[in-house]
Design a protein around this motif. Structure first.
Motif, PDB file in Angstrom:
ATOM      1  N   THR A 115       0.842  -1.209   0.000  1.00 14.65           N
ATOM      2  CA  THR A 115       0.000   0.000   0.000  1.00 14.65           C
ATOM      3  C   THR A 115       0.873   1.254   0.000  1.00 14.65           C
ATOM      4  O   THR A 115       0.567   2.242  -0.680  1.00 14.65           O
ATOM      5  CB  THR A 115      -0.964  -0.002   1.201  1.00 14.65           C
ATOM      6  N   LEU A 116       1.985   1.221   0.737  1.00 19.19           N
ATOM      7  CA  LEU A 116       2.933   2.348   0.670  1.00 19.19           C
ATOM      8  C   LEU A 116       3.394   2.537  -0.774  1.00 19.19           C
ATOM      9  O   LEU A 116       3.421   3.661  -1.301  1.00 19.19           O
ATOM     10  CB  LEU A 116       4.161   2.099   1.557  1.00 19.19           C
ATOM     11  N   VAL A 117       3.750   1.429  -1.413  1.00 22.32           N
ATOM     12  CA  VAL A 117       4.237   1.498  -2.798  1.00 22.32           C
ATOM     13  C   VAL A 117       3.155   2.078  -3.705  1.00 22.32           C
ATOM     14  O   VAL A 117       3.414   2.961  -4.535  1.00 22.32           O
ATOM     15  CB  VAL A 117       4.682   0.099  -3.285  1.00 22.32           C
TER      16      VAL A 117
ATOM     17  N   ASP B 215      10.568   6.931   0.313  1.00 20.74           N
ATOM     18  CA  ASP B 215      11.475   7.249   1.417  1.00 20.74           C
ATOM     19  C   ASP B 215      10.692   7.292   2.721  1.00 20.74           C
ATOM     20  O   ASP B 215       9.615   7.885   2.782  1.00 20.74           O
ATOM     21  CB  ASP B 215      12.120   8.621   1.184  1.00 20.74           C
ATOM     22  N   VAL B 216      11.244   6.680   3.743  1.00 17.08           N
ATOM     23  CA  VAL B 216      10.615   6.682   5.073  1.00 17.08           C
ATOM     24  C   VAL B 216      11.685   7.023   6.105  1.00 17.08           C
ATOM     25  O   VAL B 216      12.755   6.421   6.111  1.00 17.08           O
ATOM     26  CB  VAL B 216       9.979   5.312   5.397  1.00 17.08           C
ATOM     27  N   PHE B 217      11.387   8.003   6.967  1.00 19.57           N
ATOM     28  CA  PHE B 217      12.333   8.424   8.006  1.00 19.57           C
ATOM     29  C   PHE B 217      11.963   7.767   9.338  1.00 19.57           C
ATOM     30  O   PHE B 217      10.772   7.656   9.651  1.00 19.57           O
ATOM     31  CB  PHE B 217      12.273   9.946   8.182  1.00 19.57           C
ATOM     32  N   GLY B 218      12.967   7.397  10.121  1.00 20.63           N
ATOM     33  CA  GLY B 218      12.626   6.837  11.426  1.00 20.63           C
ATOM     34  C   GLY B 218      13.811   6.266  12.156  1.00 20.63           C
ATOM     35  O   GLY B 218      14.967   6.433  11.757  1.00 20.63           O
ATOM     36  N   ILE B 219      13.505   5.616  13.252  1.00 20.73           N
ATOM     37  CA  ILE B 219      14.508   4.857  13.997  1.00 20.73           C
ATOM     38  C   ILE B 219      13.994   3.434  14.124  1.00 20.73           C
ATOM     39  O   ILE B 219      12.801   3.216  14.384  1.00 20.73           O
ATOM     40  CB  ILE B 219      14.801   5.500  15.368  1.00 20.73           C
TER      41      ILE B 219
ATOM     42  N   LEU C 283       9.771  -3.618   7.825  1.00 22.51           N
ATOM     43  CA  LEU C 283      11.028  -2.953   7.451  1.00 22.51           C
ATOM     44  C   LEU C 283      11.920  -3.874   6.617  1.00 22.51           C
ATOM     45  O   LEU C 283      12.577  -3.437   5.668  1.00 22.51           O
ATOM     46  CB  LEU C 283      11.756  -2.515   8.733  1.00 22.51           C
ATOM     47  N   ASP C 284      11.909  -5.120   6.972  1.00 21.26           N
ATOM     48  CA  ASP C 284      12.739  -6.129   6.315  1.00 21.26           C
ATOM     49  C   ASP C 284      12.530  -6.158   4.797  1.00 21.26           C
ATOM     50  O   ASP C 284      13.453  -6.438   4.043  1.00 21.26           O
ATOM     51  CB  ASP C 284      12.376  -7.495   6.944  1.00 21.26           C
ATOM     52  N   ILE C 285      11.313  -5.844   4.352  1.00 19.71           N
ATOM     53  CA  ILE C 285      11.051  -5.916   2.901  1.00 19.71           C
ATOM     54  C   ILE C 285      11.024  -4.534   2.236  1.00 19.71           C
ATOM     55  O   ILE C 285      10.720  -4.414   1.050  1.00 19.71           O
ATOM     56  CB  ILE C 285       9.750  -6.706   2.592  1.00 19.71           C
ATOM     57  N   PHE C 286      11.351  -3.466   2.983  1.00 19.35           N
ATOM     58  CA  PHE C 286      11.422  -2.132   2.358  1.00 19.35           C
ATOM     59  C   PHE C 286      12.346  -2.122   1.131  1.00 19.35           C
ATOM     60  O   PHE C 286      11.960  -1.609   0.072  1.00 19.35           O
ATOM     61  CB  PHE C 286      11.900  -1.075   3.371  1.00 19.35           C
ATOM     62  N   PRO C 287      13.582  -2.643   1.248  1.00 14.65           N
ATOM     63  CA  PRO C 287      14.475  -2.565   0.079  1.00 14.65           C
ATOM     64  C   PRO C 287      13.879  -3.247  -1.153  1.00 14.65           C
ATOM     65  O   PRO C 287      13.926  -2.704  -2.268  1.00 14.65           O
ATOM     66  CB  PRO C 287      15.743  -3.292   0.544  1.00 14.65           C
TER      67      PRO C 287
ATOM     68  N   ILE D 292      -3.538 -12.707   4.826  1.00 13.93           N
ATOM     69  CA  ILE D 292      -4.842 -12.107   4.510  1.00 13.93           C
ATOM     70  C   ILE D 292      -5.072 -12.147   2.999  1.00 13.93           C
ATOM     71  O   ILE D 292      -4.118 -12.238   2.219  1.00 13.93           O
ATOM     72  CB  ILE D 292      -4.939 -10.642   5.011  1.00 13.93           C
ATOM     73  N   ASP D 293      -6.331 -12.038   2.603  1.00 14.47           N
ATOM     74  CA  ASP D 293      -6.673 -11.871   1.182  1.00 14.47           C
ATOM     75  C   ASP D 293      -7.078 -10.426   0.993  1.00 14.47           C
ATOM     76  O   ASP D 293      -7.973  -9.922   1.684  1.00 14.47           O
ATOM     77  CB  ASP D 293      -7.850 -12.791   0.821  1.00 14.47           C
ATOM     78  N   VAL D 294      -6.420  -9.757   0.051  1.00 15.33           N
ATOM     79  CA  VAL D 294      -6.638  -8.303  -0.019  1.00 15.33           C
ATOM     80  C   VAL D 294      -6.441  -7.768  -1.438  1.00 15.33           C
ATOM     81  O   VAL D 294      -5.661  -8.315  -2.222  1.00 15.33           O
ATOM     82  CB  VAL D 294      -5.676  -7.606   0.993  1.00 15.33           C
ATOM     83  N   ASP D 295      -7.167  -6.698  -1.756  1.00 15.80           N
ATOM     84  CA  ASP D 295      -6.873  -5.875  -2.932  1.00 15.80           C
ATOM     85  C   ASP D 295      -6.188  -4.620  -2.421  1.00 15.80           C
ATOM     86  O   ASP D 295      -6.717  -3.958  -1.526  1.00 15.80           O
ATOM     87  CB  ASP D 295      -8.169  -5.460  -3.645  1.00 15.80           C
ATOM     88  N   ILE D 296      -5.042  -4.276  -2.979  1.00 20.54           N
ATOM     89  CA  ILE D 296      -4.335  -3.078  -2.503  1.00 20.54           C
ATOM     90  C   ILE D 296      -5.085  -1.840  -2.989  1.00 20.54           C
ATOM     91  O   ILE D 296      -5.267  -1.642  -4.193  1.00 20.54           O
ATOM     92  CB  ILE D 296      -2.876  -3.065  -3.024  1.00 20.54           C
ATOM     93  N   PRO D 297      -5.538  -0.974  -2.059  1.00 21.86           N
ATOM     94  CA  PRO D 297      -6.307   0.200  -2.484  1.00 21.86           C
ATOM     95  C   PRO D 297      -5.424   1.224  -3.206  1.00 21.86           C
ATOM     96  O   PRO D 297      -4.320   1.517  -2.756  1.00 21.86           O
ATOM     97  CB  PRO D 297      -6.832   0.793  -1.169  1.00 21.86           C
TER      98      PRO D 297
END
Ligand SMILES: Cc1ncc(C[n+]2csc(CCOP(=O)(O)OP(=O)(O)O)c2C)c(N)n1
Ligand SMILES: [Mg+2]
Length: 584
Positions: free
Chosen positions: A13-15, A21-25, A34-38, A168-173
């Protein structure tokens, strides 16, 4: 529908919403995502402090018009966001704060890193999405992104940490973008009628012009009316400063020319501005707001119409569409201000010339306190002269963020922009420590533009840890630190109201340039006026080679006008033991 894990649905959904880009700690709460961000093409920018991350998201969004996104660990990581999200709220920035929460199965037991995260942000976000199960993670994520743009402000996406797991089964909005119109027929007609009859129309160009991409329409309308244009407070990039109709910003340390011109208005067009109360307070001894004038206010948020100032017409609409619609209504009809434009243009020029020469001659503050310390600080630089030199050396297309403080506030008169999305001040929330992380976020979104932050020494110590983010993440910027060895803006109140009894305002500073170098950046100390401009140019040039340079400028302790004279009272002490403190 596609079968995937909740983390995958969240990241997809972010994509879908264009997040790169996501900022944080880093934190265990969201490590599965986070593991799949790259693999999703999302860069994670680790910061020194979560407040920095949220300010960076703000700067990123303010320059690009895209969402800024920050994330942190449940509990303390999230409470560290608070100040920056409040700042983004008052800057109307579409920041999405992703706030993983303690696990749903143990909530209320007082386990580890637990606090109720929704009430904390309830007054500083435009929308709060609370994921109530893995199955709805994509829906709430998408809604937070849609709402941040639709409502122009930060939103919170609260996710109990166990809801990142499970299939889950989902359609990405997909993104839903709100299309705004010009406003209602009646109010647009009313606005056009008032403007057509105006003898001395003045436009207040607000932040809504920047957000709506309405500068061209604003210029066209101003030119048709030959109306002077003033920037609303801290939106100095809402109208091109090189345009003959530009008259400078209103508000604290703003343009006397702009103030003297709006004082003469019989009709004011407030375009894309909520007319915030702080931004129209009397300045330079001028109570300039034209109380007898008719006010036409255009804002996309109906709740802002007439909230602060009485108005004659309120148009609820998009600044760009509304400006175009009003211009269309003015064409082919009698417009009084087209007949008397020569006098007005002459008056604009007269006021602008007078203000420019006053500013040029105003090299130092002349009040008694300033004159006293200036004798002691004879080898230091006058802030106004420094600000003028920085203005002259400012590279084309620069982005500038400013902090809260006396010298940063005085800079309002010297910061001029020809392009929108160039100026990122701390806005109405006014928190020290805003400018530096904000410009880091802006630079990431616009890497080819020179990025400069103006920061007082007090605010700098609060935020300078983020030098490490610049160095570690190769995000080169140029902070200009005004070292006057004091929390100057607050000291000014003790000078004016508290008999120069200085409490908590004097600062002993190390060399900020040396600290910067120890942290892996470049640092220069400037104590000669002729070195100010070249230092800025060199540091901006160094950004092209990926280098962050801290320019520490040694300034006198002189102080410009206080933030507001209306907000403090002379001290009254009734008890004998405090009698000496009743003197100012
Ligand atoms: C987070 C925060 N704490 C305190 C304040 C109150 N405050 C406003 S201006 C100011 C002084 C700023 O000092 P400095 O950054 O050194 O700039 P100067 O006024 O000296 O130019 C303070 C403490 C604030 N606005 N924000
Ligand atoms: Mg200071």
């Amino acid at each position: 529908m596609t079968r995937m894990t909740a983390s995958e649905a969240f990241v997809e959904t972010l994509v879908a919403h264009g997040v790169t880009d996501v900022f944080g700690i880093v934190g265990s709460a969201y490590m599965d995502a986070l593991d799949i961000f790259p693999a999703a093409g999302i860069r994670f920018i680790p910061t020194v402090h979560e407040q920095g991350a949220a300010h960076m998201a703000d700067g990123y969004a303010r320059v690009s018009g895209r969402h800024g996104v920050c994330i942190g660990q449940n509990g303390p990581g999230i409470t560290n966001f608070v100040t920056a999200i409040a700042a983004a709220y008052w800057a109307h920035t579409p920041v999405v704060a992703i706030t993983p929460e303690t696990g749903s199965t143990t909530i209320g037991l007082g386990g580890f890193q637990e606090t109720e995260q929704l009430p904390i942000f309830s007054k500083i976000t435009k929308y709060q999405g609370h994921v109530n199960g893995p199955g709805r993670i994509a829906e709430f994520t998408a809604r937070c992104f849609d709402m941040a743009l639709a409502e122009r402000g930060p939103t919170q996406l609260n996710i109990p940490r166990d809801f990142f797991y499970g299939d889950i089964d989902v359609d990405i909005p997909q993104p839903r973008r709100l299309e705004l119109g010009a406003g209602g027929e009646q109010t647009l007609n009313g606005a056009a009628q008032l403007l057509a009859d105006a003898k001395f129309p003045v436009i207040v160009a607000g932040g809504g012009i920047i957000m709506a991409g309405a500068m061209e329409q604003c210029v066209a309308l101003a030119e048709y009316l030959s109306a002077p244009v003033v920037n609303s407070y801290l939106h100095n990039d809402s109208f091109p400063a090189n345009h003959p109709l530009w008259c400078g910003p209103l508000g604290y340390q703003g343009s006397k020319a702009g103030m003297k011109l709006i004082q003469q208005a019989d009709v004011v067009l407030a375009l894309g501005t909520r007319l915030g109360p702080f931004g129209t307070l009397p300045q330079h001894g001028l109570d300039y707001w034209p109380k007898g004038a008719k006010i036409v206010q255009i804002d996309r948020d109906h709740k802002m119409l007439g909230l602060v100032k009485p108005i004659s017409v309120g148009v609820c609409g998009d600044a760009k569409a509304a400006a175009a619609a009003i211009l269309e209504r003015l064409q082919n009809r009698k417009v009084v201000s087209r007949q008397n434009k020569d006098e007005r243009l002459a008056e604009i020029k007269r006021q602008k010339d007078a203000w420019e020469s006053e500013l040029t001659g105003w090299t130092e503050e002349v009040d008694e306190w300033s004159q006293t310390v200036n004798k002691e600080d004879a080898n230091m630089l006058h802030p106004r002269q420094v600000l003028r030199e920085l203005e002259k050396a400012m590279p084309d297309d620069a982005m500038v963020s400013t902090d809260i403080g006396n010298i940063c506030s005085v800079s309002n008169s010297y910061l001029r922009f020809n392009k929108p999305n160039s100026f990122f001040a701390a806005m109405s929330f006014g928190n020290c420590g805003y400018a530096f992380p904000t410009i880091i976020g802006a630079k990431l979104a616009a890497p080819d533009r020179p990025a400069i932050a103006y920061v007082g020494d007090g605010a700098w110590a609060m935020s300078m840890g983020e030098i490490l983010t610049c160095v570690r993440e190769d995000i080169p910027v140029t902070p200009v630190v005004f070292n006057n060895r004091q929390w100057g803006a607050e000291k000014k109140n003790q000078v004016d109201f508290y008999g120069r009894r200085f409490e908590g305002v004097n600062l002993e500073n190390p060399s900020f340039a040396e600290i910067a170098m120890a942290m892996g950046a470049q640092g220069v100390t400037v104590d000669k006026l002729q070195d100010v401009g070249p230092a800025l140019q060199k540091a901006c040039e160094a950004q092209k080679a990926g280098k962050t340079t801290i320019i520490e400028i040694m300034c006198t302790r002189e102080l410009g006008d206080p933030f507001r004279r209306d907000a403090l009272k002379k001290p009254v002490r009734l008890l004998e033991k405090y009698k000496a403190y009743g003197i100012n």
